[in-house]
Enzyme design. Structure first.
Site, PDB file in Angstrom:
ATOM      1  N   ASP A 198       3.993  27.900  46.435  1.00  0.00           N
ATOM      2  CA  ASP A 198       3.783  26.624  45.749  1.00  0.00           C
ATOM      3  C   ASP A 198       2.594  26.761  44.810  1.00  0.00           C
ATOM      4  O   ASP A 198       2.039  27.856  44.659  1.00  0.00           O
ATOM      5  CB  ASP A 198       3.558  25.483  46.768  1.00  0.00           C
ATOM      6  N   HIS A 247       6.465  23.913  40.930  1.00  0.00           N
ATOM      7  CA  HIS A 247       5.656  24.347  42.085  1.00  0.00           C
ATOM      8  C   HIS A 247       5.363  25.857  42.034  1.00  0.00           C
ATOM      9  O   HIS A 247       5.449  26.546  43.049  1.00  0.00           O
ATOM     10  CB  HIS A 247       6.376  23.996  43.401  1.00  0.00           C
ATOM     11  N   GLU A 311      11.089  18.308  41.850  1.00  0.00           N
ATOM     12  CA  GLU A 311       9.924  17.879  41.069  1.00  0.00           C
ATOM     13  C   GLU A 311       9.596  18.804  39.893  1.00  0.00           C
ATOM     14  O   GLU A 311       8.441  19.146  39.671  1.00  0.00           O
ATOM     15  CB  GLU A 311       8.695  17.749  41.985  1.00  0.00           C
TER      16      GLU A 311
HETATM   17  C1  TNX Z   1       7.471  16.041  47.587  1.00  0.00           C
HETATM   18  S1  TNX Z   1       9.852  16.827  49.179  1.00  0.00           S
HETATM   19  C2  TNX Z   1       7.649  17.397  47.581  1.00  0.00           C
HETATM   20  C3  TNX Z   1       6.612  18.262  48.164  1.00  0.00           C
HETATM   21  C4  TNX Z   1       5.422  17.467  48.611  1.00  0.00           C
HETATM   22  C5  TNX Z   1       5.892  16.219  49.322  1.00  0.00           C
HETATM   23  C6  TNX Z   1       4.801  15.402  49.928  1.00  0.00           C
HETATM   24  C7  TNX Z   1       9.919  17.812  48.047  1.00  0.00           C
HETATM   25  C8  TNX Z   1      11.160  18.495  47.866  1.00  0.00           C
HETATM   26  N1  TNX Z   1       8.830  17.986  47.258  1.00  0.00           N
HETATM   27  O1  TNX Z   1       6.234  19.259  47.248  1.00  0.00           O
HETATM   28  O2  TNX Z   1       4.652  18.255  49.458  1.00  0.00           O
HETATM   29  O3  TNX Z   1       6.604  15.426  48.404  1.00  0.00           O
HETATM   30  O4  TNX Z   1       5.307  14.404  50.739  1.00  0.00           O
END
Ligand code: TNX
Length: 530
Positions: A198, A247, A311
């Site tokens: 990440d 990430h 994301e």
């Molecule tokens: C979203 S859940 C993310 C993570 C974060 C998390 C915190 C997901 C697929 N991505 O990178 O750690 O929220 O709740």
């Protein structure tokens, strides 16, 4: 005189109550998750009054789980196992090929004979966990050193019952991961997803690219193999996750040229810089991931590799990148997110070549497109995990229609990094997280109340322990327990056998047990009427 009679009566009353409690040894009192079928036949209990127990184990292969049974009998009853050739020994543990389910098992206890049976070692392992909880119930409630007659024939509702650890955000040493695996195994979880890369860190040694792990702690190949083997002995499979195309700051810090052209010159501070992406139009990205995935595939026997897909800040990266903008133009794309198509097509080729299947987060964020429309055309053999708060019904509908396998990790129930109550931990890096109470987690029906024919693609549940706000394993387990007990039951037990009040009763002996084992758990004070 009167005073002393009163005293005696009181004493008797206490004895009577104590005795009543002592007599009521209840095989079901600490089962977690609740079993899916049981009978409580009439008859005498099997007592364990000596310090030795003869155990009949007709097949050699059962030796692989024998040690676990040995520990249970030793720890719970102080019994030493003595192997016996006689099928009439008081305890038998055996493979019965008529039990066809991979995770199915039977426990029967009558006429002073306790028999554990399954078609697989995994089933026997689960039988042993259930037996351990039967004894735990006795230790916690009745202290009779016995099992009342019982017949359990159990198997899970779903084949996928997982928890996810995030050593990328805060590193977790190998011993801590193993400690966590021990606790998972008690509750019949069978998948551990490891979020290995990440923005905050790259945690897996890649021998062909040592630069990736120049900053921060990481697991060597040997350590990962050790974790995988330890988990396998406890019938847990480890799923590696390497998050792309977002990430990825830890990778870009080592290889800035693999980012979008607009971010290549920007400084990357691992742990601080966020929201950058891999360039979708640079062939070197796929070359390095080919090397990485080849190594990952050699270490993790599990048939899937999770490649993230969540994301991705497309407007800040692909839509500002000279190379990506030309690809968008060349292909006549109307939206930047259409680049996801060729990007994951390429990644999938690499994963396929490595003999693995791809798993991705079901990203439906409406920042980039209406959630009801956006599920890009993933290949059929990709498994998706639903996670976004409020968007699971949409993901369920879309995947039911497209036929993709789906794993359920809805933020509303399964996000164990969210506080358990308003005002509770975490005290740092809390970005305004919603709360997920124990009762809320318990309400989770992974089938979302859909008719059976619409649930066929649901593989099971995943509880996530994202690590931004958890510095060490004690905090991780504090967030995991007791809520992961609720998730264990959601994954294993059919809805008709689940009940909140009953769950709470069975939870207490398990929390007591975890505390005794040094597991940091949260006291769920809000569920007690005080
Ligand atoms: C979203 S859940 C993310 C993570 C974060 C998390 C915190 C997901 C697929 N991505 O990178 O750690 O929220 O709740």
């Amino acid at each position: 005189m009167i005073h002393s009679i009163k005293k005696t009566m009181l004493f008797c009353l206490v004895l009577l109550i104590a005795n009543a409690t002592l007599c009521s040894q209840d095989n079901l009192s600490a089962l977690m998750p609740m079993v899916n079928y049981y009978e409580l036949p009439q008859g005498k209990p099997t007592k364990f009054k000596t310090n030795k127990a003869k155990v009949y184990m007709p097949q050699k292969e059962v030796g692989a789980v024998y040690g676990f049974l040995e520990k249970v009998l030793k720890n719970r009853l102080g019994l030493e196992i003595v192997p016996s050739e006689s099928s009439k020994a008081p305890i038998s543990i055996q493979i019965n090929r008529e039990l066809k389910g991979e995770e199915e098992y039977v426990i029967s206890n009558k006429n002073n004979r306790l028999i554990l049976e399954a078609g697989t070692l995994k089933g026997l392992f689960y039988a042993i966990q259930t037996l351990d909880q039967i004894f735990l119930g006795d230790i916690y409630h009745s202290k009779q050193q016995q099992i009342a007659p019982i017949y359990i024939h159990d198997q899970p509702r779903f084949p996928f019952r997982g928890l996810m650890l995030d050593p990328a955000r805060h590193f977790l040493p190998v011993a801590d991961v193993k400690f966590f695996i021990d606790q998972m195994a008690r509750y019949k979880f069978n998948k551990l997803q490891l979020h290995l890369t990440d923005d905050q860190g790259w945690r897996m040694q890649i021998k062909t690219h040592p630069k990736l792990t120049e900053q921060g702690p990481f697991y060597t190949h040997e350590e990962l193999k050790d974790i995988v083997a330890y988990a396998a002995q406890r019938h847990i499979e480890v799923i590696p996750e390497l998050d792309v195309p977002g990430h990825v700051v830890a990778l870009l810090a080592a290889y800035p040229e693999l980012g979008c052209t607009n971010t290549q010159q920007e400084q990357k501070i691992v742990g601080k810089t966020e929201n950058m992406m891999l360039c979708a139009s640079n062939p070197d990205v796929f070359t390095i991931y080919n090397d990485i995935i080849t190594e990952v595939a050699q270490i993790f026997p599990h048939h899937t590799i999770h490649m993230g897909g969540d994301e991705a800040r497309i407007p800040k990266n692909w839509l500002k990148c000279d190379k990506c903008l030309s690809t968008i133009k060349e292909n006549g794309y109307k939206e930047g997110r259409e680049l996801m198509q060729p990007f994951f097509k390429e990644m999938k080729k690499i994963v396929d070549m490595a003999g693995k299947k791809l798993m991705l987060w079901c990203e439906l964020d409406s920042e980039y497109a209406p959630a009801t429309e956006f599920l890009f055309s993933y290949d059929k053999d990709i498994t998706l995990i639903t996670w976004r708060w409020g968007l699971t019904p949409t993901c369920l509908e879309l995947t039911a229609a497209s036929g993709h396998n789906l794993i359920m990790a809805p933020g509303e129930f399964a996000y164990l990094d969210y506080p358990q109550l308003k005002g509770d931990l975490p005290e740092f890096n809390n970005w305004g997280m919603p709360t997920t109470t124990l009762q809320q987690s318990y309400k989770f029906d992974p089938g979302y109340g859909y008719p059976i024919e619409k649930q066929q693609h649901i593989q099971g549940v995943l509880g996530t322990l994202w690590g931004e706000a958890m510095k060490d394993i004690n905090r991780v387990t504090y967030m995991a327990f007791p809520r992961s007990l609720a998730l264990a039951e959601a994954g294993w037990t059919k809805m008709e056998h689940r009940n909140w009040e009953d769950f709470l009763t069975r939870m207490y002996p398990n929390l007591y047990n975890l505390i005794k084992l040094g597991v940091s758990v949260r006291t769920p004070f809000e569920v007690v009427n005080r």
